[in-house]
Design a protein around this motif. Structure first.
Motif, PDB file in Angstrom:
ATOM      1  N   UNK A 283      38.277  36.103  37.236  1.00 49.90           N
ATOM      2  CA  UNK A 283      39.126  35.995  36.049  1.00 49.90           C
ATOM      3  C   UNK A 283      40.451  36.716  36.242  1.00 49.90           C
ATOM      4  N   UNK A 284      40.410  37.896  36.862  1.00 51.78           N
ATOM      5  CA  UNK A 284      41.649  38.632  37.120  1.00 51.78           C
ATOM      6  C   UNK A 284      42.531  37.876  38.109  1.00 51.78           C
ATOM      7  N   UNK A 289      47.194  34.321  39.071  1.00 52.26           N
ATOM      8  CA  UNK A 289      47.726  33.033  39.539  1.00 52.26           C
ATOM      9  C   UNK A 289      48.611  32.375  38.487  1.00 52.26           C
ATOM     10  N   UNK A 290      48.163  32.421  37.234  1.00 52.81           N
ATOM     11  CA  UNK A 290      48.939  31.826  36.148  1.00 52.81           C
ATOM     12  C   UNK A 290      50.261  32.560  35.916  1.00 52.81           C
ATOM     13  N   UNK A 296      53.684  33.900  45.022  1.00 52.00           N
ATOM     14  CA  UNK A 296      53.808  35.353  45.015  1.00 52.00           C
ATOM     15  C   UNK A 296      52.706  35.984  45.830  1.00 52.00           C
ATOM     16  N   UNK A 297      52.422  37.246  45.532  1.00 54.80           N
ATOM     17  CA  UNK A 297      51.415  37.996  46.283  1.00 54.80           C
ATOM     18  C   UNK A 297      50.342  38.506  45.318  1.00 54.80           C
ATOM     19  N   UNK A 298      49.102  38.225  45.645  1.00 54.70           N
ATOM     20  CA  UNK A 298      47.953  38.725  44.884  1.00 54.70           C
ATOM     21  C   UNK A 298      47.171  39.637  45.817  1.00 54.70           C
ATOM     22  N   UNK A 299      46.986  40.880  45.411  1.00 53.40           N
ATOM     23  CA  UNK A 299      46.341  41.849  46.297  1.00 53.40           C
ATOM     24  C   UNK A 299      45.125  42.479  45.643  1.00 53.40           C
ATOM     25  N   UNK A 300      44.049  42.584  46.432  1.00 56.02           N
ATOM     26  CA  UNK A 300      42.834  43.299  46.037  1.00 56.02           C
ATOM     27  C   UNK A 300      42.688  44.497  46.965  1.00 56.02           C
ATOM     28  N   UNK A 301      42.531  45.674  46.413  1.00 53.76           N
ATOM     29  CA  UNK A 301      42.325  46.855  47.243  1.00 53.76           C
ATOM     30  C   UNK A 301      41.254  47.742  46.618  1.00 53.76           C
ATOM     31  N   UNK A 302      40.609  48.546  47.459  1.00 55.89           N
ATOM     32  CA  UNK A 302      39.571  49.456  46.961  1.00 55.89           C
ATOM     33  C   UNK A 302      39.786  50.847  47.547  1.00 55.89           C
ATOM     34  N   UNK A 331      52.746  40.141  41.695  1.00 54.57           N
ATOM     35  CA  UNK A 331      54.184  40.370  41.479  1.00 54.57           C
ATOM     36  C   UNK A 331      54.776  39.231  40.657  1.00 54.57           C
ATOM     37  N   UNK A 332      54.018  38.836  39.644  1.00 50.75           N
ATOM     38  CA  UNK A 332      54.418  37.709  38.803  1.00 50.75           C
ATOM     39  C   UNK A 332      55.334  38.085  37.660  1.00 50.75           C
TER      40      UNK A 332
END
Length: 541
Positions: A283-284, A289-290, A296-302, A331-332
Motif C-alpha cells: 500500500x505504501x 507510485x501515485x 521518480x525514485x521509491x526507496x525501501x530501507x531498514x 521524491x514525488x
C-alpha cells in the motif's frame, strides 16, 4: 539656600532640576531603566502597537523569537510581519487584528498563529492590555505573548488520536455487520453454484462469489484499521517481505520509477503477520507510485534502533526496547500539512473518483497498531513523502514449522452445532454443510446453545461459535460449554477480533479460528486438519 530645600517646580522640559527635584528625576530615570531592562530581558514576547496596528515597541526576546531587528519591525503593521493574513487552519487573521485595535477591552486574552521572518509558523497565547493617553482614550495595546506551539501540537495529536479511535470504533462496527451480510451472500451463492446444473446459473453464482470476496477485502481493510481484524503472529523476516514487495512492484508499476533497497538492519526478524505486513508495504509503495506520475525514485530501507525510554510518535506509544525501522520514501509531489494529517483516515483520498476507496493507508495504520509498533509520515510539497514504520524485533528467529502428514484423511460426515446471532449465517451454514452430508443444529442465542449442548454433548463432534454476539460472546460461551464437557471440540468463526482476545480463547482450548467470510472448502480443510491431528475421531460417528 539649603541644598535640601524644596524648590518650586519649574516645567522647562529640560532635566536641569536641582535638589529634591533632581533626586526625584534620577529615581524616575533609574526606575525606567530597570523597567526597560526587565522588559528587554523578559522571557516573554512583549510589544506595543498603536490603534492602526503599527508596532511601536518590540523587546529583545521578541526580536530573537521572530527574527526581526528593531529597525526592521518598528513602524510596520503586525499583519504581514509577525501575523500571517490567515492561519494554517484557514482562519482570516486580518479582521481579528482590526478588532483588537478597535475593541482591545474585548481581547484581554487570545490565541492565534504567528509567523517568523523565515516563514516558520508558531502558536502564541497573548495577554493584551489597553494603553491610554492622559484623557483616558485608548491609543494602543501592550501585548505579552508565550510560545505554546509544542502544547498546541500535543493537543492536536491527542485530538487526532481520539478522532481516529472514534472512527475506528465506527468503522469496526460497520465492517462487522457488513461482513456478516457478505458472509450470507457468499454462502448462498456457493449453495447455488454447487446445486445447479445450468452452466449460466453457475457462472452467475461464481460472479456473485467473486464480488462478495471483493467486498470482504474492503471490510478486511476496515477491520485492520479498527485493529479488529483477524491475524496470526509468527516469526518473520522483514527483509524477505521487503524483497517480495519490491519484486512485485517492479513487475506492476511504471518502469520510470526506480525501486531501491537498502536493507541494513542486523536484526530483521519480528513477531508479525507476514501477509498483513506485505500488504501494508505494498500500500505504501502504490501510494508512492501515485505521487510520481512522471517517474521518480521509491526507496525501501531498514535499520535497527534502540528506544531507551517510552517514546510517543503521533498517537503511537513505543515501549523501551529494540525496534526495526522500515523507511519508505519517494521524491514525488508531496502533500500539504492538511492532507498529511488526514491520510490515515478511512475513505479519505486525494485520488479521483474510481481510483481508490481510501482504505489503503487506513489499513497500514491498523496493521502498525496491531503489531504494537508506530508509523510516522513526513512530507513536503514538491519534495516527496516518507513513512517510517517501527516494529518490535525478536532475538530468537527460529521458526517452528509443523510437519503436515502427506496422507490426507478422507472427508467424513460429522455432527455440528453452529451458534450465530445472524439469521442469514445460520441459514446458509445449515444448507451448505448439510449438502455435504454433515448434520447441523443452529442456534441464535447462547442460552439456547447451552441448553441443547447440556443434553446432547456426547453426540456433537464440533461446535462452531461466532465471536461477537449479544449478551454472551464466543469466549464466554465456550467457557460455559466447556464446563458441561471438558473435552469439547470447538472452533471460532470471526471477522472481528482483537488478537489478544483470540489468543486468550485459543489458550483456553479452542481448536482453531475461521475468518469470516469463509467458504465450505476452507471449513472442510480445517476439519481435515483436526482429523489428521487427532482432535476429531476418524471413524464415523
Amino acid at each position: 539656600m539649603n541644598a535640601g530645600a524644596i524648590q518650586p517646580a519649574v516645567h522647562t522640559g529640560q532635566p536641569g532640576l536641582q535638589g529634591d527635584s533632581r533626586e526625584v528625576y534620577e529615581a524616575l530615570r533609574k526606575s525606567e531603566e530597570r523597567y526597560r531592562e526587565l522588559v528587554e530581558h523578559a522571557n516573554s514576547i512583549i510589544l506595543r502597537w498603536d490603534k492602526n496596528g503599527v508596532i511601536t515597541f518590540f523587546n529583545e526576546y521578541a526580536q530573537n523569537f521572530f527574527g526581526f531587528s528593531e529597525e526592521e519591525i518598528i513602524g510596520k503593521h503586525v499583519v504581514g510581519t509577525i501575523v500571517p493574513e490567515s492561519e494554517s487552519t484557514g482562519r482570516d487573521l486580518r479582521p481579528l487584528m482590526d478588532h483588537i485595535c478597535n475593541y482591545p477591552e474585548k481581547h484581554r486574552y487570545n490565541v492565534n498563529e504567528n509567523i517568523t521572518k523565515d516563514g516558520a509558523r508558531a502558536w502564541v497565547a497573548w495577554t493584551n492590555k489597553i494603553l491610554t493617553d492622559d484623557t483616558g482614550s485608548a491609543i494602543g495595546v501592550l501585548s505579552i505573548g508565550s510560545d505554546i506551539t509544542k502544547q498546541r501540537q500535543l493537543e492536536e495529536e491527542l485530538r487526532q488520536a481520539q478522532k481516529m479511535q472514534a472512527i475506528g470504533e465506527l468503522a469496526g462496527g460497520i465492517a462487522h455487520d457488513f461482513n456478516n451480510m457478505v458472509h450470507g451472500i457468499a454462502g448462498f451463492a456457493e449453495v447455488i453454484h454447487q446445486m445447479t446444473v445450468d452452466k449460466k446459473i453457475a457462472q452467475y453464482a461464481s460472479q456473485i462469489l467473486t464480488t462478495a470476496h471483493h467486498a470482504a477485502e474492503l471490510t478486511k481493510q476496515l477491520l485492520t484499521f479498527a485493529r479488529k481484524g483477524s491475524y496470526q503472529l509468527n516469526d518473520c523476516n522483514t527483509h524477505d517481505i521487503v524483497r517480495d514487495v519490491c519484486a512485485m512492484l517492479k513487475r506492476t508499476i511504471d518502469r520510470r520509477i526506480v525501486i531501491r533497497q537498502q536493507l541494513s538492519a542486523g536484526l530483521p526478524h519480528i513477531k508479525g503477520d507476514s501477509a498483513q505486513l506485505k500488504s501494508a508495504l505494498l500500500n505504501l509503495g502504490i501510494n508512492a507510485k501515485d505521487a510520481m506520475p512522471s517517474g521518480g525514485v521509491l526507496e525501501f530501507s531498514t535499520r535497527n534502533i534502540t528506544v531507551d525510554e517510552p517514546l510517543a510518535i503521533s498517537d503511537f506509544q513505543l515501549e523501551p526496547g529494540q525496534y526495526l525501522q522500515i523507511h519508505v520514501s519517494d521524491n514525488g509531489m508531496g502533500m500539504t500539512e492538511e492532507v498529511r494529517q488526514r491520510i490515515f483516515e478511512p475513505f479519505f483520498t486525494t485520488k479521483s473518483s474510481g481510483r481508490g476507496a481510501g482504505l489503503g493507508l487506513a489499513a497500514v495504520y491498523g496493521t502498525t497498531h496491531m503489531h504494537r509498533g508506530a508509523i510516522q509520515c513526513r512530507s513536503e510539497i514538491g519534495k516527496g513523502s516518507s513513512f517510517d514504520l517501527y516494529l518490535p524485533i525478536i532475538r530468537d528467529c527460529s521458526k517452528h514449522l509443523k510437519n503436515k502428514q502427506d496422507n490426507e484423511i478422507p472427508e467424513r460426515p460429522i455432527r455440528m452445532m453452529v451458534v450465530d446471532d445472524e439469521a442469514i449465517v445460520r441459514s446458509y451454514s445449515k444448507t451448505l454443510f448439510e449438502m455435504h452430508g454433515h448434520q447441523v443444529d443452529t442456534f441464535a442465542t447462547a442460552s439456547e446453545a447451552i441448553a441443547f449442548y447440556r443434553h446432547n454433548c456426547a453426540d456433537i463432534d464440533l461446535v462452531l461459535l461466532d465471536m461477537i454476539m449479544p449478551h454472551m460472546d464466543g469466549q464466554q460461551l465456550f467457557a460455559e460449554l466447556k464446563q458441561i464437557n471438558p473435552d469439547i471440540k470447538a472452533m471460532l468463526a470471526t471477522g472481528y477480533s482483537v488478537e489478544s482476545k483470540v489468543q486468550e480463547i485459543v489458550e483456553d482450548g479452542i481448536l482453531d479460528c475461521l475468518k469470516k467470510p469463509f467458504t465450505y472448502d476452507q471449513l472442510q480443510r480445517k476439519i481435515t486438519d483436526m482429523l489428521s491431528e487427532g482432535h476429531l475421531q476418524a471413524e464415523p460417528s
